[in-house]
Design an enzyme around this catalytic site. Structure first.
Site, PDB file in Angstrom:
ATOM      1  N   ASN A 107      29.353 -28.622  29.168  1.00  0.00           N
ATOM      2  CA  ASN A 107      29.084 -27.818  30.361  1.00  0.00           C
ATOM      3  C   ASN A 107      30.114 -26.699  30.466  1.00  0.00           C
ATOM      4  OD1 ASN A 107      27.816 -27.210  32.918  1.00  0.00           O
ATOM      5  ND2 ASN A 107      29.625 -28.068  33.908  1.00  0.00           N
ATOM      6  N   HIS A 109      32.076 -24.069  33.323  1.00  0.00           N
ATOM      7  CA  HIS A 109      32.359 -23.908  34.751  1.00  0.00           C
ATOM      8  C   HIS A 109      33.212 -22.659  34.955  1.00  0.00           C
ATOM      9  CE1 HIS A 109      32.782 -25.274  38.883  1.00  0.00           C
ATOM     10  NE2 HIS A 109      34.061 -24.926  38.813  1.00  0.00           N
TER      11      HIS A 109
END
Length: 205
Positions: A107, A109
């Site tokens: 992921n 961020h």
């Protein structure tokens, strides 16, 4: 060659960065499927233009988040996906999903974790929090996904200076440029077998 599945919810600029890096031969992987929880996500068009299979899965058609995640899992496993990349995917992953792909979900961020992260911290909200707090440096974090929100082992981080006259839009633009460099780099390292998870840390071989 690593089979990659990308989950998106929006415009897909990070997806485009991954596609471009693969086309240049910098990533030893291939995107087999792009799945979106938003029907009008422009990232689906980006994928189609690149000749990548796309799929829209509507959360509202499922009775629970578990059933929804199970459907996504089925689609990924059907295509023998080895690495799952969350490129702006705004949806919850269940325990079952994380267990199935533990150590194989990446992921990105838009802050330097553990700052400005966690439940409810995503997209423009993060940049607004950064500006409201008056910090001088923000940045980008790429990490593996675990059961928490933005708590998985960190793969790469890069800083971005915050200007006094920054707005959400100007800061977002500079952070995105770094995202487009960092996410493909993390995927490249994964596909080369150079990422080793040791507890809460990631060692790069």
């Amino acid at each position: 060659m690593v089979n990659i599945g990308v989950l998106i919810s929006g415009s897909g600029t990070n997806l485009q960065a991954i596609i471009d890096n693969i086309n240049r031969g910098e990533i030893k992987g291939k995107i087999q499927i792009v799945i979106s929880n938003k029907k009008d996500a422009y990232g689906l068009i980006r994928a189609e233009k690149a000749g990548i299979e796309t799929l829209y899965i509507n959360r509202k058609e499922f009775n629970s988040v578990e059933e929804y995640n199970r459907r996504i899992l089925d689609e990924l496993k059907r295509r023998k996906i080895e690495l799952v990349v969350l490129a702006g995917f705004l949806n919850i992953l269940t325990q079952e999903f994380i267990e199935e792909y533990r150590g194989r979900i990446i992921n990105i961020h838009p802050s330097l974790i553990p700052s400005f992260c966690g439940k409810g911290c995503y997209g423009d909200k993060v940049h607004q929090m950064v500006l409201d707090r008056g910090v001088k440096i923000t940045g980008v974090t790429v990490h593996f996904v675990d059961e928490g929100t933005d708590t998985g082992p960190i793969i790469l981080q890069s800083s971005v200076k915050v200007a006094e006259d920054d707005t959400v839009e100007t800061l977002k633009e500079r952070v995105l440029k770094v995202e487009h460099e960092l996410l493909p780099k993390a995927i490249r390292l994964y596909c080369e077998g150079r990422l080793v998870i040791e507890g809460k840390k990631v060692r790069i071989k």
